[in-house]
Design an enzyme around this catalytic site. Structure first.
Site, short mmCIF file in Angstrom:
data_model
loop_
_atom_site.label_atom_id
_atom_site.label_comp_id
_atom_site.label_asym_id
_atom_site.label_seq_id
_atom_site.Cartn_x
_atom_site.Cartn_y
_atom_site.Cartn_z
N SER A 1 0.86 -1.18 0.00
CA SER A 1 0.00 0.00 0.00
C SER A 1 0.90 1.23 0.00
CB SER A 1 -0.85 -0.05 1.28
OG SER A 1 -1.22 1.22 1.72
N TYR B 1 -3.83 -0.56 10.04
CA TYR B 1 -3.62 -0.87 8.61
C TYR B 1 -2.20 -0.50 8.20
CZ TYR B 1 -4.44 -0.88 3.56
OH TYR B 1 -4.37 -1.13 2.21
N1 LIG Z 1 -8.24 -0.50 -2.91
C1 LIG Z 1 -7.15 0.22 -2.65
O1 LIG Z 1 -7.10 1.43 -2.88
C2 LIG Z 1 -5.94 -0.45 -2.07
C3 LIG Z 1 -4.78 0.33 -1.95
C4 LIG Z 1 -3.66 -0.25 -1.41
C5 LIG Z 1 -3.67 -1.57 -1.03
N2 LIG Z 1 -4.80 -2.30 -1.16
C6 LIG Z 1 -4.74 -3.70 -0.72
O2 LIG Z 1 -5.18 -4.54 -1.75
C7 LIG Z 1 -5.75 -5.72 -1.17
C8 LIG Z 1 -7.13 -5.95 -1.77
O3 LIG Z 1 -7.91 -4.80 -1.50
P1 LIG Z 1 -9.26 -4.46 -2.30
O4 LIG Z 1 -9.31 -3.00 -2.40
O5 LIG Z 1 -9.38 -5.31 -3.50
O6 LIG Z 1 -10.32 -4.90 -1.18
P2 LIG Z 1 -11.72 -5.66 -1.26
O7 LIG Z 1 -12.44 -5.34 -2.52
O8 LIG Z 1 -12.38 -5.39 0.04
O9 LIG Z 1 -11.26 -7.20 -1.34
C9 LIG Z 1 -10.68 -7.81 -0.23
C10 LIG Z 1 -10.54 -9.29 -0.51
O10 LIG Z 1 -9.95 -9.92 0.64
C11 LIG Z 1 -10.85 -10.93 1.14
N3 LIG Z 1 -10.72 -10.99 2.58
C12 LIG Z 1 -10.86 -9.98 3.47
N4 LIG Z 1 -10.73 -10.43 4.73
C13 LIG Z 1 -10.47 -11.77 4.62
C14 LIG Z 1 -10.26 -12.80 5.57
N5 LIG Z 1 -10.29 -12.57 6.88
N6 LIG Z 1 -10.04 -14.06 5.10
C15 LIG Z 1 -10.04 -14.33 3.77
N7 LIG Z 1 -10.23 -13.38 2.84
C16 LIG Z 1 -10.46 -12.13 3.26
C17 LIG Z 1 -12.22 -10.44 0.68
O11 LIG Z 1 -13.20 -11.48 0.64
P3 LIG Z 1 -14.19 -11.76 1.89
O12 LIG Z 1 -14.56 -10.43 2.49
O13 LIG Z 1 -15.33 -12.52 1.32
O14 LIG Z 1 -13.38 -12.61 2.81
C18 LIG Z 1 -11.88 -9.97 -0.72
O15 LIG Z 1 -11.72 -11.06 -1.59
C19 LIG Z 1 -5.75 -5.50 0.34
O16 LIG Z 1 -4.63 -6.10 0.91
C20 LIG Z 1 -5.64 -3.98 0.45
O17 LIG Z 1 -5.04 -3.59 1.66
C21 LIG Z 1 -5.94 -1.77 -1.67
#
Ligand SMILES: NC(=O)c1ccc[n+]([C@@H]2O[C@H](COP(=O)([O-])OP(=O)(O)OC[C@H]3O[C@@H](n4cnc5c(N)ncnc54)[C@H](OP(=O)(O)O)[C@@H]3O)[C@@H](O)[C@H]2O)c1
Length: 257
Positions: free
Chosen positions: A148, A161
């Site tokens: 991130s 986070y």
């Molecule tokens: N979006 C951004 O701007 C951004 C920026 C920097 C980094 N990131 C990172 O990118 C990654 C994905 O983020 P995203 O934005 O795609 O988020 P998202 O749409 O909320 O997706 C999160 C994914 O992780 C799964 N997950 C969450 N908690 C879990 C658990 N306890 N066990 C198993 N699976 C779990 C969710 O499925 P379930 O809820 O069904 O378990 C979903 O598949 C994360 O690590 C986030 O920190 C995102």
């Protein structure tokens, strides 16, 4: 053996958080380069829908595993069942993540621990299992951790986070230097602000949206697909001499003064 720089045929990737958002885009992106994929998340229906979508669009084999990564004691069992079904994993993408936002002084320990367990501890335990799996088979491997902008800097209200992602960057570097002897490359991708379910409270807030656009030279929110190129690079032969790095895919955010 895959001779093309960026091809992934005959490879299998395990992508956590592969049911939606960035993880789904990465699983699909790797499958588009020929990889078979195993995806993990908690919500079975969404996971199955994602699995059907990847299969239909890429014709790769896709396996789904419903699992809560906060359940760190059972991660070894999860990994064993993934290996049993897939017959081996070449690429591990630690993408599942969660967050809570609020004043640091009010964060309770249960919430703190959950964020650290899902974002950092689960990535460590899965990486350990992956390392032993590759080491014992005397085969190389690739680990990609999804970091991130908080691997680089902090924002108010993100104590758990940012701490988990800062830790994930140092874990990336530590495992890279320690497991180089096994030919396991360990890298991270640092997404900028990407429009997903996780960031919905941010992009649906007009003031925050304006702030993101003003800080992003490319003047838009990222899309999950924007991260695929970096992941394919790190997973493929083209990335064989890259380890211990973080690649920020942020529309220029960190370059702006
Ligand atoms: N979006 C951004 O701007 C951004 C920026 C920097 C980094 N990131 C990172 O990118 C990654 C994905 O983020 P995203 O934005 O795609 O988020 P998202 O749409 O909320 O997706 C999160 C994914 O992780 C799964 N997950 C969450 N908690 C879990 C658990 N306890 N066990 C198993 N699976 C779990 C969710 O499925 P379930 O809820 O069904 O378990 C979903 O598949 C994360 O690590 C986030 O920190 C995102």
């Amino acid at each position: 053996m895959e001779s093309r720089l960026f091809g992934l045929s005959a490879k299998t990737a395990l992508v956590t958080g592969g049911s939606r958002g960035i993880g789904l885009a990465l699983a699909k992106g790797l499958a588009n380069q020929g990889a078979d994929v195993a995806i993990v998340s908690r919500t079975e229906e969404q996971l199955e829908t994602a699995g059907r979508q990847i299969r239909a669009e890429t014709h790769s084999n896709v396996w789904t595993f419903t699992f809560d990564l906060a359940n760190t004691e059972s991660i070894e069992d999860l990994f064993a069942s993934v290996v049993a079904k897939t017959e081996g994993i070449d690429i591990l993408v630690n993408c599942a993540g969660t967050t809570i936002r609020g004043p640091a002084e009010d964060v309770d320990l249960i919430t703190w621990n959950e964020v650290i367990e899902v974002n950092l501890t689960s990535a460590f335990v899965l990486s350990q299992a992956f390392c032993r799996h590759r080491r014992d088979a005397n085969k190389a491997g690739k680990i990609i951790n999804i970091g991130s902008l908080t691997c680089h800097g902090a924002r108010p209200t993100t104590a758990a986070y940012a701490s988990s992602k800062g830790g994930l960057l140092m874990l990336t570097k530590t495992l890279a230097v320690e497991w180089a002897k096994y030919n396991i490359n360990v890298n991270a991708i640092g997404p900028g602000y990407i429009a997903t379910e996780l960031t919905e409270p941010l992009w649906s807030d007009e003031e925050f949206d304006r702030w993101v656009l003003s800080k992003t030279p490319l003047a838009r929110w990222g899309r999950p697909d924007d991260l695929v190129g970096a992941a394919v690079l790190l997973a493929s032969r083209a990335g064989d001499f890259i380890t211990g790095q973080i690649i920020y895919v942020d529309g220029g955010w960190l370059a702006l003064l």
